[in-house]
Design an enzyme around this catalytic site. Sequence first.
Site, PDB file in Angstrom:
ATOM      1  N   HIS A 113      14.676  31.417 -23.084  1.00  0.00           N
ATOM      2  CA  HIS A 113      14.679  30.544 -22.173  1.00  0.00           C
ATOM      3  C   HIS A 113      14.438  28.748 -23.337  1.00  0.00           C
ATOM      4  CE1 HIS A 113      15.504  31.196 -18.541  1.00  0.00           C
ATOM      5  NE2 HIS A 113      14.278  31.761 -18.670  1.00  0.00           N
ATOM      6  N   HIS A 115      10.636  36.584 -22.954  1.00  0.00           N
ATOM      7  CA  HIS A 115      11.669  35.638 -21.789  1.00  0.00           C
ATOM      8  C   HIS A 115      11.608  34.155 -22.167  1.00  0.00           C
ATOM      9  CE1 HIS A 115      13.494  35.751 -17.593  1.00  0.00           C
ATOM     10  NE2 HIS A 115      12.733  34.765 -17.775  1.00  0.00           N
ATOM     11  N   GLU A 116      10.352  33.653 -21.771  1.00  0.00           N
ATOM     12  CA  GLU A 116      10.418  32.416 -21.920  1.00  0.00           C
ATOM     13  C   GLU A 116      10.754  31.689 -23.587  1.00  0.00           C
ATOM     14  OE1 GLU A 116       9.762  31.052 -19.572  1.00  0.00           O
ATOM     15  OE2 GLU A 116       9.412  32.216 -18.018  1.00  0.00           O
ATOM     16  N   GLU A 153      19.139  31.629 -17.456  1.00  0.00           N
ATOM     17  CA  GLU A 153      18.737  33.541 -17.577  1.00  0.00           C
ATOM     18  C   GLU A 153      19.467  34.556 -18.344  1.00  0.00           C
ATOM     19  OE1 GLU A 153      16.297  32.766 -16.086  1.00  0.00           O
ATOM     20  OE2 GLU A 153      15.661  35.235 -15.872  1.00  0.00           O
TER      21      GLU A 153
END
Lengths: 499, 499
Positions: free
Chosen positions: A268, A264-265, A294
Amino acid sequence: MSELLDKFKAYLAETTNLGHASTLLYWDLETSMPKEGFKGHSDALAYLSTESFKRSTSTEMGEFLDKLSAPAEFDALDSDWKYIVKQMKKNYDENKRVPADFYHDFIVAQNEAGVAWQDAKAKKDFSIFAPHLEKMIDFTKKMMGYMRPHMEVYDALLDSYEEGMDSATYDRVFNELKEGLLPLLNKILAAKPYDESKFKKEYDIPAQKAVEKFLLEYIGFSFDKGCTGETEHPFTLNFNSKDVRVSNHFRTDNAVDPMFSAIHEGGHAIFEQNVAERLDDTVAGSCNYLGLHESQSRFYENVLGRNINFWKPIYAKLQEIDPDFKDITIDEFYRYINSVKNSLIRTQADEVTYCLHVIVRYEIEQEIFRNNVPVSELPALWNKKMEEYLHITPPTDAEGILQDMHWSDGSFGYFPTYLLGTIYDGMFLEAVEKDLGSIDTVLAEGRIKDITKWLNEHIHQYGSSRKPKEVIQAVCGREVSAQPILKYFTEKYTKIYNL
Amino acid sequence: MSELLDKFKAYLAETTNLGHASTLLYWDLETSMPKEGFKGHSDALAYLSTESFKRSTSTEMGEFLDKLSAPAEFDALDSDWKYIVKQMKKNYDENKRVPADFYHDFIVAQNEAGVAWQDAKAKKDFSIFAPHLEKMIDFTKKMMGYMRPHMEVYDALLDSYEEGMDSATYDRVFNELKEGLLPLLNKILAAKPYDESKFKKEYDIPAQKAVEKFLLEYIGFSFDKGCTGETEHPFTLNFNSKDVRVSNHFRTDNAVDPMFSAIHEGGHAIFEQNVAERLDDTVAGSCNYLGLHESQSRFYENVLGRNINFWKPIYAKLQEIDPDFKDITIDEFYRYINSVKNSLIRTQADEVTYCLHVIVRYEIEQEIFRNNVPVSELPALWNKKMEEYLHITPPTDAEGILQDMHWSDGSFGYFPTYLLGTIYDGMFLEAVEKDLGSIDTVLAEGRIKDITKWLNEHIHQYGSSRKPKEVIQAVCGREVSAQPILKYFTEKYTKIYNL
């Protein structure tokens, strides 16, 4: 390049240096700083942030922006700098309209509300937080009144987190999603739940860190342009495209969550690492649209990371790096990472129920700002909606309306971006597959970097210089719609749960 | 407190914030920053350092110091602030005498010499570095001429690293030590060398990190007021007494060096962590005397860390944390960590030959600054002294005169502080034993923190507010002498090598 623009760039560079140092102080405060070092760090952070804020709202800055906005100068700018000057002028004018006294009172109220929220959550007592929440709602209304007097308050808030995405669009796509998702969720919940007992064990932490590094590299995170750290809550932080950092939280009782936090990170971070270098250290050099941001983290985490084909080329390697997974088959792993449950806490929710957690918050924010529902009625409203959508009622407000900190600092309008990102993902998935073919195949062949490259080219390189609606239009050729992500959910979970 | 002093403190606090951020940028640059993040970090570092330098040499600063130095104000200051104002005024006046153009040229020459030194070392070719070394010698003479026109150049240099310790004292104690040490070393080198083959193996790195943490805590480093990092070369860095960081370098082929690096840097850090809090963020709040600082790191590393009694209470624990030491007995370990060899590289030398490595440099610096020996003759002079003291001749200048970077940035007069610290250690050892009894007993009983407490009370708490000569006088009651450390070396190595 005009002499004026040169001078402006030099002025911005100095402000960038102050911001750069503040960013590092924040990163270090979260990742490394010893306990007693807090005062030194927070004093320096307060001083540098104030200096940086002074410069960004200075008369000198105003004059630069006025002059550069005059037609003779403005018309001579290239398209990047047209965007930058326009955006900075807008921000400058909005900030300038906020009275200094009011701004100060807002910060004080925010800090007090944060403390009260923590206390209320610990004591499971909403009444401790209620007066502060009222104050934050009131202050937020006033703040938007100063900054964006021509806009309806909640529209102004939504726009501040996802510029140009109006509430009519939000309403349309959220309702579309809710109507499609509720019947699907009911079917899933009626099916046999997955037995997770095999995953309950003690996991080695150095192995988890090695897995994190492997996964980040695998999806395309560049360690030449980024690094990792450890924090209580995972986050991504960027200085510029050359230095983007992700943090993670490792525990001995769960080695799967940190993998998905990393992916997830990593999503980003891949966005930020691939913004065009020429935009570095400008207002366009980082993606300021939270929904669009997101969409990238969730695309990697869910659309790619929770697809069995993501793991096929690397599962043996994963088991080698972390032998705790030796006795878990890829099929068991896949079922575990796609287990759908009606749980209470948003941050622990699966990708299906997550949408409904956000819708609960969105609908309550509307009640607050559009229908002026009093704060005292909000906990009951929360519980009613949780029961209606997820068939579950929080035993106390700590697991209900008090679970998230966002409202305590006045971040109303932030939550909906989490879901908007997911809705974008359905559309991006269609666009990716149109160009690269089935992602099942691309992933199974270990070509995930082809997808990363596609996202770099179509989305990341523009930073903030293309607004979300423009990105969707350019990439998908149509208005935002929840139908693609609904199709994705329906097909995926019909198969997993044999519906 | 006077209004003037209040204002001065507020001015200093802002300067501290800039310095704080610069310190963090440097720490991060060495420990975490990804490769491509360099430009952003170095731009911010340059900007903040310049701003900080501007403030410390500003007219405003000069006015503060002038006013506070006037008798009416000065006499009202407490003893800490008397020291602070006096010291800052001295630094301010010295810096003010350096013409800005000259300072700029010095920095440029320093950077060029650094590049040339690296190149020369890599190519084993002194002639690449020679013209830059000449220039740095010339610039250093001029710099001291501006800053300290009333002092002889080399005296001024020595004083700038160890204030108040004049060259007469240096000469006396270094000769004392050399005369006593050369015969001892010759006897050691004639004895049977220790067979180190058992230590040649592949060591686990996570275990080494756990050992580092254990050792730091054991000697009294506080993790509430400090943390660790990884760098190419270990060092200690301090923001204030509440945030002191040590770095280390871990390798798979040697797990012992990192232990002693940890203890060494831990000694530096324990000093800084225990300076009285009231001195934080002032010129007295950190130890600015390099010899005195090194005395503490070497006291922990050598006097304590290379004593077998240091390990007796913890060796089993060490073997438990790092199983790579399971097959190595404490006696073997003790012999290994006290193995004396005539080697070429200072940073890899044992505690006995280390002294002679420094004396070689000290004597050459004297030849440069006192006898104007030309740069072209220095490599031969180096090799001659190495042969004379250590009976070994560098095969190339890369292992000889080019091995250290210190002279490339003009740090002449720095090397001698390394040895001065060791000489102080002999004296501190006597003083500790007078108060606490035999350190063999204190260590064997696992009471090393009693020694740390003693050092905190007698040395560390004062920061820079007591100059080295004052510390020696207060703690040892007499002038500095090399006899105590000679006694320590003689007794210890006579026993180890059965001389």
